[in-house]
Scaffold this motif. Structure first.
Motif, mmCIF file in Angstrom:
data_model
loop_
_atom_site.group_PDB
_atom_site.id
_atom_site.type_symbol
_atom_site.label_atom_id
_atom_site.label_comp_id
_atom_site.label_asym_id
_atom_site.label_seq_id
_atom_site.Cartn_x
_atom_site.Cartn_y
_atom_site.Cartn_z
ATOM 1 N N TYR A 44 4.199 12.096 11.480
ATOM 2 C CA TYR A 44 4.147 11.645 11.651
ATOM 3 C C TYR A 44 3.864 10.623 13.148
ATOM 4 O O TYR A 44 4.182 11.171 14.055
ATOM 5 C CB TYR A 44 5.465 10.007 11.412
ATOM 6 C CG TYR A 44 4.829 8.978 11.268
ATOM 7 C CD1 TYR A 44 4.129 7.983 10.618
ATOM 8 C CD2 TYR A 44 4.901 8.154 12.757
ATOM 9 C CE1 TYR A 44 4.092 6.627 10.710
ATOM 10 C CE2 TYR A 44 5.291 6.564 12.783
ATOM 11 C CZ TYR A 44 4.511 5.712 11.727
ATOM 12 O OH TYR A 44 3.797 4.865 11.671
ATOM 13 N N GLY B 218 6.883 10.285 1.728
ATOM 14 C CA GLY B 218 6.122 9.133 1.009
ATOM 15 C C GLY B 218 5.950 8.286 1.293
ATOM 16 O O GLY B 218 6.961 7.726 2.265
ATOM 17 N N HIS C 7 0.440 -1.367 -0.106
ATOM 18 C CA HIS C 7 0.042 -0.171 0.136
ATOM 19 C C HIS C 7 1.071 1.003 -0.112
ATOM 20 O O HIS C 7 2.005 1.737 0.918
ATOM 21 C CB HIS C 7 -0.864 -0.039 1.380
ATOM 22 C CG HIS C 7 -1.378 -1.078 1.359
ATOM 23 N ND1 HIS C 7 -2.609 -1.431 0.433
ATOM 24 C CD2 HIS C 7 -1.917 -2.353 2.478
ATOM 25 C CE1 HIS C 7 -3.397 -2.759 0.787
ATOM 26 N NE2 HIS C 7 -2.710 -3.118 1.887
ATOM 27 N N THR C 8 0.847 1.659 -1.099
ATOM 28 C CA THR C 8 1.537 2.664 -1.155
ATOM 29 C C THR C 8 1.270 4.468 -1.828
ATOM 30 O O THR C 8 0.623 3.849 -2.377
ATOM 31 C CB THR C 8 3.022 2.259 -2.542
ATOM 32 O OG1 THR C 8 3.104 1.592 -1.983
ATOM 33 C CG2 THR C 8 3.760 3.987 -2.640
ATOM 34 N N ARG C 9 1.531 5.727 -0.432
ATOM 35 C CA ARG C 9 1.036 6.581 -0.758
ATOM 36 C C ARG C 9 2.217 7.546 -0.688
ATOM 37 O O ARG C 9 2.585 8.221 -0.124
ATOM 38 C CB ARG C 9 -0.083 7.316 -0.052
ATOM 39 C CG ARG C 9 -1.274 6.391 0.826
ATOM 40 C CD ARG C 9 -1.893 6.385 2.025
ATOM 41 N NE ARG C 9 -2.850 6.286 2.016
ATOM 42 C CZ ARG C 9 -3.298 5.523 1.620
ATOM 43 N NH1 ARG C 9 -2.593 4.275 1.926
ATOM 44 N NH2 ARG C 9 -4.256 4.901 1.595
ATOM 45 N N HIS D 171 2.394 10.601 -2.088
ATOM 46 C CA HIS D 171 2.149 11.897 -2.180
ATOM 47 C C HIS D 171 0.823 12.049 -1.678
ATOM 48 O O HIS D 171 0.082 12.819 -1.787
ATOM 49 C CB HIS D 171 1.892 12.675 -3.639
ATOM 50 C CG HIS D 171 3.740 12.871 -4.023
ATOM 51 N ND1 HIS D 171 4.222 13.787 -4.026
ATOM 52 C CD2 HIS D 171 3.124 12.284 -5.298
ATOM 53 C CE1 HIS D 171 5.330 13.264 -5.512
ATOM 54 N NE2 HIS D 171 4.708 12.478 -6.091
ATOM 55 N N PRO D 172 0.959 11.608 0.061
ATOM 56 C CA PRO D 172 0.159 11.768 0.609
ATOM 57 C C PRO D 172 -0.433 12.885 1.050
ATOM 58 O O PRO D 172 -2.007 13.234 1.157
ATOM 59 C CB PRO D 172 0.290 11.174 2.412
ATOM 60 C CG PRO D 172 1.818 10.966 1.801
ATOM 61 C CD PRO D 172 2.138 11.204 0.369
ATOM 62 N N GLU E 3 -4.052 14.587 -1.501
ATOM 63 C CA GLU E 3 -5.346 13.584 -0.595
ATOM 64 C C GLU E 3 -5.534 14.678 0.309
ATOM 65 O O GLU E 3 -5.514 15.429 1.382
ATOM 66 C CB GLU E 3 -4.571 12.189 -0.089
ATOM 67 C CG GLU E 3 -3.865 11.031 -1.058
ATOM 68 C CD GLU E 3 -3.333 9.745 -0.414
ATOM 69 O OE1 GLU E 3 -4.199 9.722 0.456
ATOM 70 O OE2 GLU E 3 -3.073 8.865 -1.089
ATOM 71 N N GLN F 101 4.976 4.071 2.830
ATOM 72 C CA GLN F 101 4.021 2.397 2.002
ATOM 73 C C GLN F 101 4.467 1.340 3.482
ATOM 74 O O GLN F 101 5.100 1.494 3.758
ATOM 75 C CB GLN F 101 5.508 1.495 1.200
ATOM 76 C CG GLN F 101 5.365 0.568 0.139
ATOM 77 C CD GLN F 101 6.022 -0.133 -0.857
ATOM 78 O OE1 GLN F 101 6.892 -0.343 -0.177
ATOM 79 N NE2 GLN F 101 5.600 0.899 -1.433
ATOM 80 N N TRP G 254 -4.258 13.002 7.416
ATOM 81 C CA TRP G 254 -3.986 12.570 6.274
ATOM 82 C C TRP G 254 -3.507 11.016 6.270
ATOM 83 O O TRP G 254 -2.985 10.490 7.254
ATOM 84 C CB TRP G 254 -3.219 13.006 5.591
ATOM 85 C CG TRP G 254 -3.153 14.047 4.554
ATOM 86 C CD1 TRP G 254 -4.112 14.216 3.329
ATOM 87 C CD2 TRP G 254 -2.914 15.729 5.427
ATOM 88 N NE1 TRP G 254 -3.398 16.210 3.619
ATOM 89 C CE2 TRP G 254 -2.938 16.639 4.385
ATOM 90 C CE3 TRP G 254 -2.132 15.848 6.292
ATOM 91 C CZ2 TRP G 254 -2.630 17.720 4.915
ATOM 92 C CZ3 TRP G 254 -1.543 17.308 6.144
ATOM 93 C CH2 TRP G 254 -2.221 17.849 5.926
ATOM 94 N N ARG H 108 -0.816 7.765 10.258
ATOM 95 C CA ARG H 108 -1.457 9.202 9.755
ATOM 96 C C ARG H 108 -0.206 9.788 9.736
ATOM 97 O O ARG H 108 0.832 10.194 10.775
ATOM 98 C CB ARG H 108 -2.827 9.573 10.221
ATOM 99 C CG ARG H 108 -2.574 10.335 11.458
ATOM 100 C CD ARG H 108 -3.595 10.567 12.401
ATOM 101 N NE ARG H 108 -4.121 9.144 12.475
ATOM 102 C CZ ARG H 108 -5.170 8.889 13.165
ATOM 103 N NH1 ARG H 108 -6.643 9.839 12.702
ATOM 104 N NH2 ARG H 108 -6.437 7.764 13.060
ATOM 105 N N LEU I 192 -3.076 7.434 6.497
ATOM 106 C CA LEU I 192 -1.978 6.671 6.162
ATOM 107 C C LEU I 192 -2.059 5.073 6.009
ATOM 108 O O LEU I 192 -1.590 4.214 4.774
ATOM 109 C CB LEU I 192 -0.005 7.267 6.534
ATOM 110 C CG LEU I 192 0.262 7.886 6.168
ATOM 111 C CD1 LEU I 192 1.704 7.948 7.142
ATOM 112 C CD2 LEU I 192 0.652 8.666 4.487
#
Length: 276
Positions: A143, A231, A59-61, A63-64, A67, A233, A78, A85, A80
């Motif tokens: 984070y 980013g 599960h890759t973000r 550029h979170p 979003e 993951q 945001w 998040r 994750l």
């Protein structure tokens, strides 16, 4: 330096633009009437299918922050993964607390004040017990991972604090070009910062438990996915990572368990560190 068309050449050290989707390339060429030779088109599409299969369980973000955010007074979040998040706090805002989860955080920018007046700055790490109050001294981004009754982390102290910028003696080698700073460990799970030198590699390896990676500085190839700064993951337990490769220095936050295949114990022993 100029080319044959008298146009300026890019500097020798400049990076090429990030590659796009090979499937989109095939479609674009076809639409322009310049369809690639059948064999090349088949190879491109085979590469696309292999990439999709290899990353289907990850599960890759990339550029979170682009979003949609969940908003509360003075706070934006945001998502994750299920428990983590990115959070942005306005000056004076309190870090959300559900009253029963320990909160793990890595401060990315700004500053926070802890329950006993501790001042957290960029790249400081903390594990806060439920009910421990943390307030943004200025606009801050971090984070955040919640650890409920099933953990894996539990904090009995109001705040466990690690000042990573001041922990030079705590860094240790994983393998050539890769060093680690352990932040907190409980059971088989641990959180750490990993510093990669340019050209450093970590071989492909499996994951015994869920693994979360957040790019703090720079960028890193995780298999054939380029994860940029900011980013994220998630590699669930039971999945596999391709080779990790840094073509430039970078800093990565990691929560999970270190697989033995990622460790070069001979390299560690040469430098006076025990095998992992």
């Amino acid at each position: 330096m100029k080319d044959a068309l008298n146009e300026a050449l890019p500097p020798a050290h400049a990076r090429a633009p990030e590659p796009g989707d090979a499937a989109a390339l095939v479609r674009a060429l076809s639409q322009d009437g310049i369809a690639p030779p059948p064999q090349l088109g088949e190879r491109l599409m085979a590469r696309v299918r292999a990439h999709a299969q290899a990353n289907a369980t990850l599960h890759t973000r990339r550029h979170p922050l682009r979003e949609p955010a969940q908003t509360l007074p003075g706070c934006r979040a945001w998502p994750l993964a299920a428990h983590s998040r990115l959070v942005e706090l306005d000056a004076g805002a309190l870090l959300p607390d559900d009253g029963h989860s320990s909160r793990e955080l890595l401060l990315l920018s700004g500053s926070l004040l802890g329950p006993q007046g501790e001042r957290l700055q960029a790249q400081d790490y903390a594990l806060a017990a439920p009910g421990s109050m943390l307030r943004a001294e200025q606009r801050s981004r971090l984070y955040l991972r919640a650890h409920g009754a099933d953990g894996p982390f539990h904090s009995s102290a109001p705040l466990h604090l690690m000042r990573s910028r001041q922990a030079d003696a705590g860094w240790q080698p994983l393998r050539e070009g890769v060093s680690l700073l352990p932040l907190y460990a409980e059971g088989e799970a641990l959180s750490l910062l990993a510093r990669f030198e340019a050209g450093a590699r970590v071989p492909a390896h499996p994951h015994g438990i869920d693994e979360e990676c957040l790019m703090v500085e720079g960028e890193l190839f995780l298999g054939d996915v380029l994860l940029p700064e900011g980013g994220f993951q998630l590699a669930p337990g039971g999945t596999q990572h391709g080779e990790l490769f840094a073509d430039a220095p970078c800093l990565l936050f990691f929560h999970g368990a270190i697989d033995p295949q990622a460790v070069d114990n001979a390299f560690r022993l040469q430098r006076g560190y025990p095998a992992l």
